[in-house]
Write a protein that holds these residues in place. Structure first.
Motif, PDB file in Angstrom:
ATOM      1  N   GLY A  55      37.388  53.201  42.671  1.00 14.22           N
ATOM      2  CA  GLY A  55      36.380  54.046  43.946  1.00 14.22           C
ATOM      3  C   GLY A  55      35.298  54.570  44.194  1.00 14.22           C
ATOM      4  O   GLY A  55      35.206  55.137  44.782  1.00 14.22           O
ATOM      5  N   LYS A  56      35.510  54.195  42.352  1.00  9.33           N
ATOM      6  CA  LYS A  56      33.996  55.742  42.145  1.00  9.33           C
ATOM      7  C   LYS A  56      32.973  54.588  41.067  1.00  9.33           C
ATOM      8  O   LYS A  56      33.251  53.663  40.427  1.00  9.33           O
ATOM      9  N   PRO A  57      31.583  54.380  41.664  1.00 14.50           N
ATOM     10  CA  PRO A  57      30.651  53.810  40.911  1.00 14.50           C
ATOM     11  C   PRO A  57      30.792  53.974  39.268  1.00 14.50           C
ATOM     12  O   PRO A  57      30.609  54.975  38.722  1.00 14.50           O
ATOM     13  N   GLN A  58      30.755  53.094  38.697  1.00 16.09           N
ATOM     14  CA  GLN A  58      30.442  53.097  37.495  1.00 16.09           C
ATOM     15  C   GLN A  58      29.444  52.032  36.859  1.00 16.09           C
ATOM     16  O   GLN A  58      29.044  50.949  37.055  1.00 16.09           O
ATOM     17  N   THR A  59      28.561  52.594  35.585  1.00 16.68           N
ATOM     18  CA  THR A  59      27.896  51.981  34.549  1.00 16.68           C
ATOM     19  C   THR A  59      28.405  50.929  34.421  1.00 16.68           C
ATOM     20  O   THR A  59      28.990  51.099  33.320  1.00 16.68           O
ATOM     21  N   PRO A  60      27.978  49.449  34.386  1.00 13.27           N
ATOM     22  CA  PRO A  60      28.889  48.359  33.585  1.00 13.27           C
ATOM     23  C   PRO A  60      28.050  48.605  31.881  1.00 13.27           C
ATOM     24  O   PRO A  60      27.081  48.789  31.825  1.00 13.27           O
ATOM     25  N   VAL A  81      41.328  28.791  33.644  1.00 13.13           N
ATOM     26  CA  VAL A  81      42.877  29.764  33.783  1.00 13.13           C
ATOM     27  C   VAL A  81      43.222  29.119  35.312  1.00 13.13           C
ATOM     28  O   VAL A  81      42.264  28.996  36.438  1.00 13.13           O
ATOM     29  N   ASP A  82      44.931  29.533  35.649  1.00 15.29           N
ATOM     30  CA  ASP A  82      44.981  28.783  36.759  1.00 15.29           C
ATOM     31  C   ASP A  82      45.450  29.698  37.360  1.00 15.29           C
ATOM     32  O   ASP A  82      45.409  29.536  38.923  1.00 15.29           O
ATOM     33  N   ALA A  83      45.189  31.798  37.700  1.00 15.45           N
ATOM     34  CA  ALA A  83      45.157  32.467  38.363  1.00 15.45           C
ATOM     35  C   ALA A  83      44.387  33.438  37.774  1.00 15.45           C
ATOM     36  O   ALA A  83      44.137  33.837  36.462  1.00 15.45           O
ATOM     37  N   ALA A  84      44.141  34.141  38.908  1.00 17.18           N
ATOM     38  CA  ALA A  84      43.663  35.521  37.986  1.00 17.18           C
ATOM     39  C   ALA A  84      44.548  36.785  38.737  1.00 17.18           C
ATOM     40  O   ALA A  84      45.082  37.216  39.986  1.00 17.18           O
ATOM     41  N   GLU A  85      44.363  37.973  37.642  1.00 16.05           N
ATOM     42  CA  GLU A  85      45.238  39.376  38.408  1.00 16.05           C
ATOM     43  C   GLU A  85      44.509  39.794  38.724  1.00 16.05           C
ATOM     44  O   GLU A  85      43.273  40.248  38.225  1.00 16.05           O
ATOM     45  N   LEU A  86      43.859  40.578  40.188  1.00 14.80           N
ATOM     46  CA  LEU A  86      43.167  41.697  40.420  1.00 14.80           C
ATOM     47  C   LEU A  86      43.320  42.446  40.717  1.00 14.80           C
ATOM     48  O   LEU A  86      44.048  43.635  41.645  1.00 14.80           O
ATOM     49  N   THR A  87      43.205  43.306  39.642  1.00 12.81           N
ATOM     50  CA  THR A  87      43.211  44.997  39.506  1.00 12.81           C
ATOM     51  C   THR A  87      42.350  46.008  40.322  1.00 12.81           C
ATOM     52  O   THR A  87      41.530  45.409  40.460  1.00 12.81           O
ATOM     53  N   SER A  88      43.782  46.368  41.235  1.00 13.49           N
ATOM     54  CA  SER A  88      43.135  47.519  42.310  1.00 13.49           C
ATOM     55  C   SER A  88      41.481  48.610  41.512  1.00 13.49           C
ATOM     56  O   SER A  88      40.801  48.409  42.451  1.00 13.49           O
ATOM     57  N   TYR A  89      41.561  48.227  40.827  1.00 14.93           N
ATOM     58  CA  TYR A  89      40.719  49.539  40.411  1.00 14.93           C
ATOM     59  C   TYR A  89      39.967  49.592  40.268  1.00 14.93           C
ATOM     60  O   TYR A  89      38.688  49.772  40.427  1.00 14.93           O
ATOM     61  N   PHE A  90      39.444  47.837  40.860  1.00 13.85           N
ATOM     62  CA  PHE A  90      37.932  47.120  40.992  1.00 13.85           C
ATOM     63  C   PHE A  90      37.260  46.626  42.096  1.00 13.85           C
ATOM     64  O   PHE A  90      36.278  46.670  42.241  1.00 13.85           O
ATOM     65  N   PHE A  91      38.086  46.963  42.892  1.00 16.37           N
ATOM     66  CA  PHE A  91      37.548  46.262  44.585  1.00 16.37           C
ATOM     67  C   PHE A  91      36.809  47.996  44.673  1.00 16.37           C
ATOM     68  O   PHE A  91      36.800  48.876  43.827  1.00 16.37           O
ATOM     69  N   LYS A  92      36.012  47.156  45.384  1.00 19.03           N
ATOM     70  CA  LYS A  92      35.063  47.937  46.062  1.00 19.03           C
ATOM     71  C   LYS A  92      35.515  49.373  46.872  1.00 19.03           C
ATOM     72  O   LYS A  92      36.384  49.131  47.415  1.00 19.03           O
ATOM     73  N   PRO A  93      34.721  50.858  46.966  1.00 18.64           N
ATOM     74  CA  PRO A  93      35.762  51.815  47.901  1.00 18.64           C
ATOM     75  C   PRO A  93      36.122  51.353  49.274  1.00 18.64           C
ATOM     76  O   PRO A  93      35.133  50.928  49.908  1.00 18.64           O
ATOM     77  N   LYS A  94      37.118  51.829  49.592  1.00 21.47           N
ATOM     78  CA  LYS A  94      37.270  51.714  50.632  1.00 21.47           C
ATOM     79  C   LYS A  94      38.069  50.073  50.814  1.00 21.47           C
ATOM     80  O   LYS A  94      36.961  50.158  52.572  1.00 21.47           O
ATOM     81  N   PRO A  95      38.284  49.301  50.640  1.00 21.50           N
ATOM     82  CA  PRO A  95      38.223  48.096  50.794  1.00 21.50           C
ATOM     83  C   PRO A  95      38.586  47.907  52.713  1.00 21.50           C
ATOM     84  O   PRO A  95      40.070  48.353  52.560  1.00 21.50           O
ATOM     85  N   ASP A  96      38.426  47.236  53.520  1.00 15.22           N
ATOM     86  CA  ASP A  96      39.458  46.910  54.394  1.00 15.22           C
ATOM     87  C   ASP A  96      39.767  45.626  53.956  1.00 15.22           C
ATOM     88  O   ASP A  96      39.286  44.860  53.613  1.00 15.22           O
ATOM     89  N   ASP A  98      39.045  42.992  55.850  1.00 15.71           N
ATOM     90  CA  ASP A  98      38.409  41.940  55.681  1.00 15.71           C
ATOM     91  C   ASP A  98      38.390  41.242  54.333  1.00 15.71           C
ATOM     92  O   ASP A  98      37.203  40.071  53.937  1.00 15.71           O
ATOM     93  N   TYR A  99      37.587  42.333  53.621  1.00 16.67           N
ATOM     94  CA  TYR A  99      37.664  41.860  51.962  1.00 16.67           C
ATOM     95  C   TYR A  99      38.313  41.347  51.952  1.00 16.67           C
ATOM     96  O   TYR A  99      37.995  40.735  50.584  1.00 16.67           O
ATOM     97  N   PHE A 100      39.324  42.004  52.377  1.00 11.46           N
ATOM     98  CA  PHE A 100      40.742  41.606  50.600  1.00 11.46           C
ATOM     99  C   PHE A 100      40.988  39.532  51.198  1.00 11.46           C
ATOM    100  O   PHE A 100      41.441  39.024  50.939  1.00 11.46           O
ATOM    101  N   LEU A 101      40.374  39.301  52.811  1.00  9.51           N
ATOM    102  CA  LEU A 101      40.732  38.193  53.668  1.00  9.51           C
ATOM    103  C   LEU A 101      39.864  37.122  53.019  1.00  9.51           C
ATOM    104  O   LEU A 101      39.670  36.084  52.705  1.00  9.51           O
ATOM    105  N   ASN A 102      38.282  37.946  52.822  1.00  8.31           N
ATOM    106  CA  ASN A 102      37.706  37.241  51.683  1.00  8.31           C
ATOM    107  C   ASN A 102      37.884  36.683  50.173  1.00  8.31           C
ATOM    108  O   ASN A 102      37.419  35.608  49.751  1.00  8.31           O
ATOM    109  N   LEU A 103      38.768  37.570  49.311  1.00  8.99           N
ATOM    110  CA  LEU A 103      38.247  37.459  48.407  1.00  8.99           C
ATOM    111  C   LEU A 103      39.787  36.455  48.159  1.00  8.99           C
ATOM    112  O   LEU A 103      39.960  35.338  47.582  1.00  8.99           O
ATOM    113  N   LYS A 104      40.756  36.596  49.723  1.00  8.00           N
ATOM    114  CA  LYS A 104      41.754  35.254  49.358  1.00  8.00           C
ATOM    115  C   LYS A 104      41.125  33.861  49.944  1.00  8.00           C
ATOM    116  O   LYS A 104      41.484  32.820  48.793  1.00  8.00           O
ATOM    117  N   ARG A 105      40.153  33.787  50.403  1.00  9.18           N
ATOM    118  CA  ARG A 105      39.492  32.678  50.871  1.00  9.18           C
ATOM    119  C   ARG A 105      38.717  32.242  49.465  1.00  9.18           C
ATOM    120  O   ARG A 105      38.268  31.262  49.349  1.00  9.18           O
TER     121      ARG A 105
END
Length: 303
Positions: A55-60, A81-96, A98-105
């Motif tokens: 949930g906080k910005p970091q410098t890549p 690869v067949d699959a992606a594991e989307l670790t929650s640590y790296f989602f944008k802050p306060k995801p709603d 629509d954010y998750f549905l967009n990732l699914k799409r």
């Protein structure tokens, strides 16, 4: 499950059922047919490249391209690869939603299966408001996993030291897991309890014995058993695995890292009859350089 694993699991169940304090509640998973694997990559493998961390910005890091979750999906496509594991640590802050549905799409359009997500909860904080908050946050993430279309979410129970510090700690962690699993079952989400925090295979088996729901299993991390026989620990836990994360290193009981025998890990998964996701979680430096050969090694071990 192969005969050797079946006999071992059955013998353990018989021994434990004689003890009235230990009810065998979570049986080994009954699988049909030969072992089958879907190879994937965990977003945690590129943790230094994301623009957000918990949930906080970091410098890549400057040792490769910066990414967001869409960029990670693109990288999974590039690595075939067949699959992606989307670790929650790296989602944008306060995801709603629509954010998750967009990732699914976005994942669907790329032909990448979302294998699951992962959170960093702690169920050994003691009964009271803190534990209630941990449980409620975990339930929120179960709902978010459902929005993503992810069949699995990784939970922590606590650390080995915390669970061993007092008899009630493992009871509290198990109660919390069972409360979460009751909700997860309504969403069709598996909870995978990871052998994180130096948990022993004995502690993992105890958590499975106390599980009262078939939607609980083990998120089996191959690099997390700090014991004299980590491969034996893995073999013991495979029958309960609902997700597998493979690391390229293991550690001695003293914490010294050494290369994992990926071929041996592959054999353990095959001999155990595992079916499902096998996710590379790369934790070493220079991920862009080393992830491709690590994936090749994993594919070879599972072929």
């Amino acid at each position: 499950m192969k005969r050797r694993q079946f006999v071992r699991a059955t013998a353990a169940a018989v021994a434990l059922s004689a003890d009235p304090l230990h009810l065998v509640a979570r049986d080994p998973i009954h699988r049909q047919g030969p072992p089958r694997f879907q190879i994937g990559l965990a977003a945690y493998s590129l943790r230094s490249q994301f623009r957000f961390m918990k949930g906080k910005p970091q410098t890549p890091s400057n040792d490769g391209p910066a990414i967001d979750m869409i960029g990670f999906l693109d990288y999974c496509v590039a690595q075939n690869v067949d699959a992606a594991e989307l670790t929650s640590y790296f989602f944008k802050p306060k995801p709603d939603n629509d954010y998750f549905l967009n990732l699914k799409r976005e994942a669907f359009e790329r032909g990448v299966t979302i294998s699951g997500t992962a959170i960093g909860n702690n169920f050994t904080v003691g009964r009271g408001p803190k534990l209630d908050t941990e449980i409620q946050e975990a339930i929120t993430w179960i709902d978010r996993a459902a929005k993503l279309g992810a069949p699995h979410i990784r939970f922590f129970a606590g650390t080995a030291a915390q669970l061993a510090s007092a008899p009630q700690r493992i009871e509290e962690a198990s109660e919390a897991l069972n409360r979460c699993a009751k909700h997860a079952a309504t969403q069709g989400i598996f909870i995978g309890v990871e052998n994180h925090g130096n948990l022993t295979s004995n502690q993992m088996m105890e958590l499975m014995r106390r599980a009262d729901n078939p939607w609980i299993g083990i998120n089996l991390d191959t690099g997390n058993f700090l014991s004299d026989d980590p491969y034996g620990d893995l073999e013991r836990c495979v029958p309960y695995a609902v997700n597998v994360q493979v690391k390229v290193t293991m550690k001695t009981p003293e914490g010294k890292a050494y290369p994992a025998d990926i071929d041996r890990i592959g054999k353990i998964l095959k001999d155990g009859g595992y079916q499902g996701f096998v996710i590379l979680e790369f934790e070493e430096n220079q991920p862009y350089d080393h992830i491709p050969p690590a994936l090749d090694q994993l594919r070879s071990a599972l072929s």
